[in-house]
Motif scaffolding. Structure first.
Motif, PDB file in Angstrom:
ATOM      1  N   ALA A 202       1.414   5.243   5.835  1.00 22.66           N
ATOM      2  CA  ALA A 202       2.253   4.555   4.724  1.00 22.66           C
ATOM      3  C   ALA A 202       2.017   5.217   3.353  1.00 22.66           C
ATOM      4  O   ALA A 202       3.070   5.201   2.515  1.00 22.66           O
ATOM      5  CB  ALA A 202       2.192   3.061   5.049  1.00 22.66           C
ATOM      6  N   SER A 203       0.787   5.700   3.240  1.00 27.57           N
ATOM      7  CA  SER A 203       0.489   5.938   1.793  1.00 27.57           C
ATOM      8  C   SER A 203       0.911   7.576   1.427  1.00 27.57           C
ATOM      9  O   SER A 203       0.942   7.896   0.261  1.00 27.57           O
ATOM     10  CB  SER A 203      -0.837   5.676   1.419  1.00 27.57           C
ATOM     11  N   VAL A 204       0.623   8.266   2.606  1.00 26.59           N
ATOM     12  CA  VAL A 204       0.609   9.911   2.434  1.00 26.59           C
ATOM     13  C   VAL A 204       2.021  10.184   1.915  1.00 26.59           C
ATOM     14  O   VAL A 204       2.197  10.847   1.152  1.00 26.59           O
ATOM     15  CB  VAL A 204       0.296  10.545   3.818  1.00 26.59           C
ATOM     16  N   PRO A 205       3.184   9.618   2.637  1.00 26.31           N
ATOM     17  CA  PRO A 205       4.562   9.934   2.004  1.00 26.31           C
ATOM     18  C   PRO A 205       4.534   9.898   0.606  1.00 26.31           C
ATOM     19  O   PRO A 205       5.162  10.542  -0.165  1.00 26.31           O
ATOM     20  CB  PRO A 205       5.517   9.080   2.878  1.00 26.31           C
TER      21      PRO A 205
ATOM     22  N   LEU B 260       0.979  -1.362  -0.052  1.00 24.44           N
ATOM     23  CA  LEU B 260      -0.022   0.010   0.073  1.00 24.44           C
ATOM     24  C   LEU B 260       0.999   1.387  -0.027  1.00 24.44           C
ATOM     25  O   LEU B 260       0.377   2.238  -0.407  1.00 24.44           O
ATOM     26  CB  LEU B 260      -0.724   0.016   1.272  1.00 24.44           C
ATOM     27  N   ALA B 261       2.004   1.080   0.411  1.00 24.93           N
ATOM     28  CA  ALA B 261       2.892   2.383   0.596  1.00 24.93           C
ATOM     29  C   ALA B 261       3.531   2.557  -0.759  1.00 24.93           C
ATOM     30  O   ALA B 261       3.884   3.608  -0.912  1.00 24.93           O
ATOM     31  CB  ALA B 261       3.950   2.155   1.630  1.00 24.93           C
ATOM     32  N   MET B 262       3.965   1.530  -1.540  1.00 31.24           N
ATOM     33  CA  MET B 262       4.901   1.846  -2.851  1.00 31.24           C
ATOM     34  C   MET B 262       4.287   1.377  -4.070  1.00 31.24           C
ATOM     35  O   MET B 262       4.718   1.618  -5.104  1.00 31.24           O
ATOM     36  CB  MET B 262       5.965   1.185  -2.429  1.00 31.24           C
ATOM     37  N   SER B 263       2.952   0.715  -4.030  1.00 31.75           N
ATOM     38  CA  SER B 263       2.499   0.118  -5.311  1.00 31.75           C
ATOM     39  C   SER B 263       1.205   0.678  -5.572  1.00 31.75           C
ATOM     40  O   SER B 263       0.483   0.964  -5.086  1.00 31.75           O
ATOM     41  CB  SER B 263       2.484  -1.396  -4.978  1.00 31.75           C
ATOM     42  N   ASN B 264       1.119   0.894  -7.140  1.00 35.49           N
ATOM     43  CA  ASN B 264      -0.126   1.255  -7.449  1.00 35.49           C
ATOM     44  C   ASN B 264      -1.094   0.145  -7.896  1.00 35.49           C
ATOM     45  O   ASN B 264      -2.197   0.271  -7.893  1.00 35.49           O
ATOM     46  CB  ASN B 264       0.144   2.284  -8.757  1.00 35.49           C
ATOM     47  N   SER B 265      -0.322  -1.067  -8.172  1.00 38.99           N
ATOM     48  CA  SER B 265      -1.298  -2.154  -8.713  1.00 38.99           C
ATOM     49  C   SER B 265      -2.081  -2.703  -7.535  1.00 38.99           C
ATOM     50  O   SER B 265      -2.693  -3.767  -7.634  1.00 38.99           O
ATOM     51  CB  SER B 265      -0.484  -3.253  -9.329  1.00 38.99           C
ATOM     52  N   VAL B 266      -1.695  -2.432  -6.454  1.00 41.35           N
ATOM     53  CA  VAL B 266      -2.407  -2.798  -5.149  1.00 41.35           C
ATOM     54  C   VAL B 266      -3.644  -2.137  -4.884  1.00 41.35           C
ATOM     55  O   VAL B 266      -4.376  -2.354  -3.928  1.00 41.35           O
ATOM     56  CB  VAL B 266      -1.463  -2.743  -3.874  1.00 41.35           C
ATOM     57  N   PHE B 267      -4.054  -1.293  -5.923  1.00 38.98           N
ATOM     58  CA  PHE B 267      -5.168  -0.542  -5.473  1.00 38.98           C
ATOM     59  C   PHE B 267      -6.377  -1.311  -5.340  1.00 38.98           C
ATOM     60  O   PHE B 267      -7.132  -1.120  -4.509  1.00 38.98           O
ATOM     61  CB  PHE B 267      -5.530   0.532  -6.702  1.00 38.98           C
ATOM     62  N   GLY B 268      -6.830  -2.210  -6.498  1.00 43.04           N
ATOM     63  CA  GLY B 268      -7.825  -3.120  -5.919  1.00 43.04           C
ATOM     64  C   GLY B 268      -7.855  -4.126  -4.810  1.00 43.04           C
ATOM     65  O   GLY B 268      -8.691  -4.120  -3.976  1.00 43.04           O
ATOM     66  N   ALA B 269      -6.667  -4.444  -4.741  1.00 39.20           N
ATOM     67  CA  ALA B 269      -6.683  -5.164  -3.435  1.00 39.20           C
ATOM     68  C   ALA B 269      -6.685  -4.583  -2.146  1.00 39.20           C
ATOM     69  O   ALA B 269      -7.321  -5.061  -1.054  1.00 39.20           O
ATOM     70  CB  ALA B 269      -5.036  -6.186  -3.442  1.00 39.20           C
TER      71      ALA B 269
END
Length: 444
Positions: free
Chosen positions: A122-125, A86-95
């Motif tokens: 984790a996602s805001v930075p 969730l902090a570094m991946s865009n492909s995790v959006f659906g998961a």
């Protein structure tokens, strides 16, 4: 964890997945992969991300999607393992959508909220720093926060709905259990009522039976008392009247009956008739004393063993040949129970009456014997006419009777614990009564 908590059923209780669970998990996995690929493609076309970040994007998203297969049993572990993705991946959006909602669905708020804060931290930075190296993008940060809050709220709503269903189901189960208990209680009450009615019916039947037995015993006692009291007196009247008629006809060839003798015979008949009426009145008074509003009515003294001598004298006066012998001690007899003395008196009275009826003119012997510690024995014997078996052959010479005198006497004797013996032998008919005479008997 309460019974209304969905994790009690879906996470903590081991169970095999149903076909529906497998279908939902497969659809969820496909949805997460599809959405993740679409978001990854859009982000790759519009964002300038470092090469190393683009290299780990797809592997992290793939691992997050794969972890969804265990989201039901291990929601907290799946959520924590998804933090790097969730902090570094865009492909995790659906998961991430599924993981966030699943966290709120299966974990209580006190455990889910700290993990939600970890997701946001984790996602805001990434939204502020990695998206554009020259300036922070607050719109992307706000979108990330909204993203987590929306799906966490969705999961919380699902959790509340499931808890409500669990509570409603539990309430329904309790209501059914209460209804079952009420039906069982009603059935028990109905069975108890049926048993009570059956018991009441049996009690009424038993009461009716006891009442019938009591009435039958009372009728028997009345008949026995009437017989004992009147049969003796009426037999004396019959003998006097028969003798008077015989003398007045002069069939025997003897001297004619003079006026004085006739007057004496009539006087004896009158006195005996008067005594019969008096004794009948005493019996009726005793029978009616229970119904009197003033209590029992005083009656004449009941006969005792000492009155047997007067009974013999009375029989002799009527012309009956009677020999009397009393071998008992008067002082000992005074301590004998009155009921036993009355039974002995009635036995002599019945035997003398039978002798007059069935063996007129025969000699009768009356004997009383016994002592304390031994039986009181009453013996009455009379000789029988030639060829007689104690049943007279000439009906015209016999007084009428019901034939129940000895039967009633036997019942009276058995009530006092005694024994009645009677029978004919060697031309003599004997009635013998044995009554208990304890040494401790005292007068009452």
């Amino acid at each position: 964890m309460t019974a209304a908590d969905p994790r009690t059923h879906l996470q903590d209780t081991p169970r095999r997945r149903t076909a529906r669970d497998l279908a939902v998990d497969a659809a969820t996995l496909c949805f997460a992969v599809l959405v993740g690929m679409v978001v990854y493609g859009i982000a790759a076309a519009h964002e300038d991300r470092p090469v190393w970040l683009q290299a780990v994007d797809l592997p992290l998203g793939a691992l997050a999607c794969l972890s969804l297969w265990w989201r039901r049993r291990h929601p907290m572990a799946v959520a924590l393992l998804a933090v790097p993705a969730l902090a570094m991946s865009n492909s995790v959006f659906g998961a991430g959508m599924v993981i966030t909602a699943n966290l709120a669905l299966y974990e209580p708020p006190r455990r889910a909220l700290p993990v939600l804060g970890l997701f946001v931290a984790a996602s805001v930075p990434d939204a502020l720093l990695l998206s554009d190296p020259h300036h922070a993008d607050w719109t992307a940060a706000a979108f990330s926060v909204t993203y987590y809050l929306v799906f966490f709220a969705w999961g919380s709503a699902l959790r509340s709905r499931r808890q409500l269903l669990v509570r409603l189901r539990a309430d329904a189960e309790r209501e059914r259990a209460d209804a079952d208990r009420q039906r069982a209680d009603a059935e028990r009450e109905r069975q108890d009522a049926i048993r009570e009615r059956a018991d009441a019916i049996r009690e009424r039947a038993e009461h009716a039976r006891r009442l019938a037995d009591t009435r039958r015993a009372e009728r028997t006692a009345i008949a026995r008392e009437m017989h004992d009291v009147l049969a003796h007196r009426i037999s004396l009247l019959s003998m006097h009247a028969g003798a008077l008629a015989y003398r007045m006809r002069g069939d025997g060839g003897g001297p004619a009956l003079d006026a004085a003798e006739a007057e004496e015979s009539v006087r004896v008949i009158r006195d005996n008739a008067h005594l019969a009426l008096e004794e009948l009145r005493e019996v009726l008074v005793v029978l009616r004393s229970d119904d009197s509003p003033h209590g029992p009515t005083p009656t004449a003294p009941q006969p005792r063993l000492a009155d047997v001598a007067a009974l013999v004298t009375e029989a002799r006066a009527a012309g009956q040949a009677v020999d009397f012998r009393d071998d008992t001690e008067p002082s000992a007899v005074a301590g004998l129970r009155p009921q036993v003395q009355r039974t002995a008196y009635r036995a002599v009275q019945e035997a003398l009456t039978n002798s007059r009826k069935h063996a007129p003119g025969s000699r009768t012997t009356v004997r009383l014997s016994g002592a304390p510690g031994a039986d009181l024995v009453v013996t009455v014997a009379n000789s029988l006419p030639p060829g007689s078996d104690c049943r007279p052959r000439t009906p015209t010479a016999v007084l009428p009777g019901a034939g129940a005198g000895l039967v009633g006497l036997g019942e009276r004797v058995s009530l006092d614990g005694g024994i009645l013996e009677h029978g004919a032998a060697d031309g003599v008919f004997t009635v013998r009564v044995r009554l208990p005479w304890p040494t401790s008997e005292v007068s009452r």
